[in-house]
Design an enzyme around this catalytic site. Structure first.
Site, PDB file in Angstrom:
ATOM      1  N   GLU A  49       3.178  -2.034  -9.128  1.00  8.33           N
ATOM      2  CA  GLU A  49       3.871  -1.058  -8.186  1.00  8.33           C
ATOM      3  C   GLU A  49       5.435  -1.525  -8.166  1.00  8.33           C
ATOM      4  OE1 GLU A  49       1.688   0.489  -5.028  1.00  8.33           O
ATOM      5  OE2 GLU A  49       0.376   1.313  -6.430  1.00  8.33           O
ATOM      6  N   ASP A  60       6.564   3.102   5.739  1.00  8.48           N
ATOM      7  CA  ASP A  60       6.411   1.838   5.595  1.00  8.48           C
ATOM      8  C   ASP A  60       6.786   0.978   7.118  1.00  8.48           C
ATOM      9  OD1 ASP A  60       6.037   1.217   2.540  1.00  8.48           O
ATOM     10  OD2 ASP A  60       7.629   2.649   2.786  1.00  8.48           O
TER      11      ASP A  60
END
Lengths: 275, 406
Positions: A49, A60
């Site tokens: 990824e 995040d």
């Protein structure tokens, strides 16, 4: 069959789980990202990824936020990320690459131009964190038309109805976010993750990858015991962050981090359905 | 060409998925979807619940001090020449700005939903103070996220929040301003979603926030419309409000949207001038994109990275804007303009000296544009300026410009 389907099907036949490391592209710089991708594959990664840096990564935690800031400071744009994949494909034609990021940089490039270039350079899948299935028309049909997989997130609070809706748009694998929080959050309750993954399996035939909160071989093994794939991000990004100069030292450290994850997963008893 | 809006059309705005035309929506990670769906469902129920309405109205009257006056600034009108200038005195609300209308509403929602903890983002600190205030009153735990740069610029408001019992968290990521504070608040919310209500301070963010905040702030325009009719027997010719996220502007504009004769002006922060690139004016100089859960006009670079903004006023220092404003711009119902830091400062001084009313620097942007607009109009015409906040919090910034140390 897509490259992702091929890899996951082969692993399943062998009774093994996929190891999917995440890194932020452009951190510490574009050339080093390419080298890191190869190191990850050598260390046992099945799928990579590749994070597309964004100025406002709201899902995040601090580790990936800082990686985004470093990558952006080096001027890494979405076009650069696609160029990195093109370089990677010059020598690696087998490891699937999934781009993971936010919608705005894709829209700024233009959805169609992005999909076109992604297919051309050998991207296999795209996960847009802030693109819900309700808005899938913006990008997903274009991805499908070029045989790119659209990976979607599922969360602990996703209803059964939504799991069905998401499965209609999702291909390759679904990414189950193991806990309520941002990337890099503290602890993971593998028992509840197991029950949840079983539940998702009962609704959709898609392979289930589990991420968020996996930091070592022990948690990787625990999560691998109940899922098809284990996604590891923040600890790897943190390791890269501690080696801003890159080079041999960084690659040694990454191998030291990723190989035990691979070994931990391969120690698990074979998955059901293996040949 | 502007289209004529009707009440019937407005009923479908936003639509079921939170779209205002091409804008709005719910562009968030799957981890937040369930909470937003739950919030939307509960809000749609409570917005028509008589007990919720009664408590909201009672709080606005007895705690906030509504209705706020519509004041005819006669001397300013005379000196400026042209149209009569009326000030909707949101600065006289408890806590000194319009922000409290919304925090009263959302904190009440938090209480009805049984959430013991609230969080908020803040730029200038007015929304943070308004949130800390209602949290203190209702006994809710409160955490406020504020860009580290804004913590420095707005030290007085930081201390006010702490006195009110809130924890203020300086945010060091990104540009260290309002947008980063909002990122951090969203991250906290996704982590603590079971016991936490996120009180967003403006008409931006994922659906249903732009709808909810508009509803709570619409009291401004509803009162102003009635008051202007009572005092003059007619509707005003123009409304002027500053636009950062755009909650005070929507609050004033919304009840006038179907009044075709009333021109609407949203004033963005022109910073050092639009041509300098150092501003916070996405509607004037940005393009459509996706940030903080909604599609709207944004300031971004050619790669889709959100651009840094500049404004003398922390409350306007935001690269996005509420999606309803983007829609109103595209359909031509509202006009969006900008004024520079210097023009806003001049208006701050003029209103202070001529009317004895010290506006917030955000508000001073609206005053600056309204003075230009009024000068080109007739004395029989009238303009309402949303005097969205008072300037006490900005004394230090103004003093620094004047080279005065305390």
């Amino acid at each position: 069959m897509s490259r992702i389907d091929g890899v996951l099907t082969d692993l399943r036949k062998q009774g093994r789980r996929a190891l999917i490391p995440y890194i932020t592209a452009g951190d510490p710089d574009k050339a080093e990202t390419l080298a890191i991708m190869h190191t990850l594959v050598e260390s046992g990664a099945d799928i990579i990824e590749l994070g597309v840096p964004f100025s406002d990564p709201m899902a995040d935690g601090p580790v990936i936020q800082r990686a985004c800031e470093r990558a952006l400071a080096k001027g890494c744009s979405l076009r650069d990320v696609l160029d990195i994949v093109a370089r990677f494909r010059e020598t690696d034609r087998t490891t699937p690459v999934v781009l993971m990021g936010y919608l705005n940089p894709i829209e700024a490039m233009g959805g169609d131009a992005f999909v076109e270039r992604a297919a051309e350079v050998g991207v296999d899948g795209v996960l847009v964190v802030d693109l819900p299935p309700e808005e899938a028309d913006l990008l997903i049909p274009a991805l499908k038309a070029r045989n790119l997989d659209a990976v979607f997130l599922l969360s602990p609070t996703t209803t059964d109805e939504r799991i069905r809706l998401i499965s209609q748009h999702c291909s390759g694998y679904v990414y189950y976010v193991s806990l309520k929080g941002v990337t890099g959050s503290a602890t993971i309750d593998t028992e509840s993750v197991g029950a949840r993954v079983d539940h998702i399996h009962a609704i959709t035939a898609l392979p289930v990858g589990v991420g968020f909160g996996i930091r070592d071989a022990k948690t990787a093994r625990a999560v691998g015991a109940v899922s098809d794939a284990v996604i590891v991000g923040s600890v790897i990004v943190d390791c890269i962050g501690h080696h801003p100069e890159g080079g041999a030292e960084l690659h040694r450290a990454l191998k030291g981090l990723v190989q035990p994850l691979r070994e931990g997963l391969d120690e698990l008893p074979a998955l059901e359905g293996a040949n | 060409m502007a289209i004529k809006l009707t009440e019937e059309m407005l009923k479908g705005i936003p639509d079921a998925r939170g779209h205002f035309g091409d804008y709005g929506g719910r562009f968030v990670s799957e981890t937040l979807i369930d909470s937003l769906e739950h919030l939307e469902k509960e809000y749609r129920r409570l917005r028509n619940d008589p007990e919720f309405r009664r408590r909201f109205d009672a709080d606005l009257q007895d705690y906030v001090g509504r209705p706020t006056p519509l004041y005819h600034a006669e001397r300013l009108s005379r000196e400026n020449g042209g149209a009569q200038i009326w000030l909707k005195r949101e600065d006289l609300n408890h806590t000194g700005a319009h922000k409290v209308n919304n925090t009263i509403g959302q904190a009440l929602l938090a209480q009805f939903l049984g959430k013991p903890r609230v969080i908020a983002e803040t730029g200038a600190g007015q929304h943070g103070v308004a949130t800390a205030t209602v949290a203190a009153r209702l006994g809710l735990k409160c955490k406020v996220f504020m860009g580290a740069e804004d913590v420095r610029r707005q030290a007085l408001n930081v201390y006010r929040m702490k006195l009110l019992g809130a924890e203020v968290v300086p945010v060091d990521s990104g540009t260290r301003t309002l947008k980063d504070a909002m990122n951090e608040a969203l991250r906290d919310w996704v982590t603590n979603v079971d016991d936490t209500f996120y009180i967003i301070g403006t008409v931006a963010g994922p659906h249903p926030y732009p709808l909810m905040v508009r509803d709570f702030q619409s009291v401004i325009g509803t009162e102003a419309r009635r008051q202007h009719l009572e005092k003059t027997g007619r509707l005003p010719d123009a409304l002027v409000a500053c636009v950062g996220g755009g909650s005070n502007a929507i609050g004033l504009f919304y009840p006038f949207l179907t009044d075709e004769s009333v021109a609407l002006y949203g004033v963005e922060a022109g910073g050092h001038g639009i041509e300098s690139g150092e501003h916070a004016a996405p509607l004037s100089a940005g393009r459509a994109g996706v940030l903080h859960g909604n599609r709207t006009y944004l300031m971004e670079d050619e790669n889709g990275q959100i651009a840094g903004t500049h404004s003398i006023s922390a409350g306007l220092d935001y690269p996005g804007v509420g999606p309803e404003h983007s829609w109103l711009k595209d359909i031509g119902r509202a006009n969006y303009v900008s004024v520079t830091d210097d023009e806003a400062m001049a208006a701050f001084r003029q209103l202070t000296e001529v009317e004895g009313i010290m506006p917030a620097l955000e508000t001073a942007h609206a005053v600056a544009y309204a003075l230009k607009l009024a000068a080109d109009m007739d004395p029989e015409q009238s303009i309402i300026i949303n005097l969205s906040g008072r300037g006490d919090k900005d004394i230090q910034t103004v003093a620094e410009i004047d080279n005065i140390e305390f």
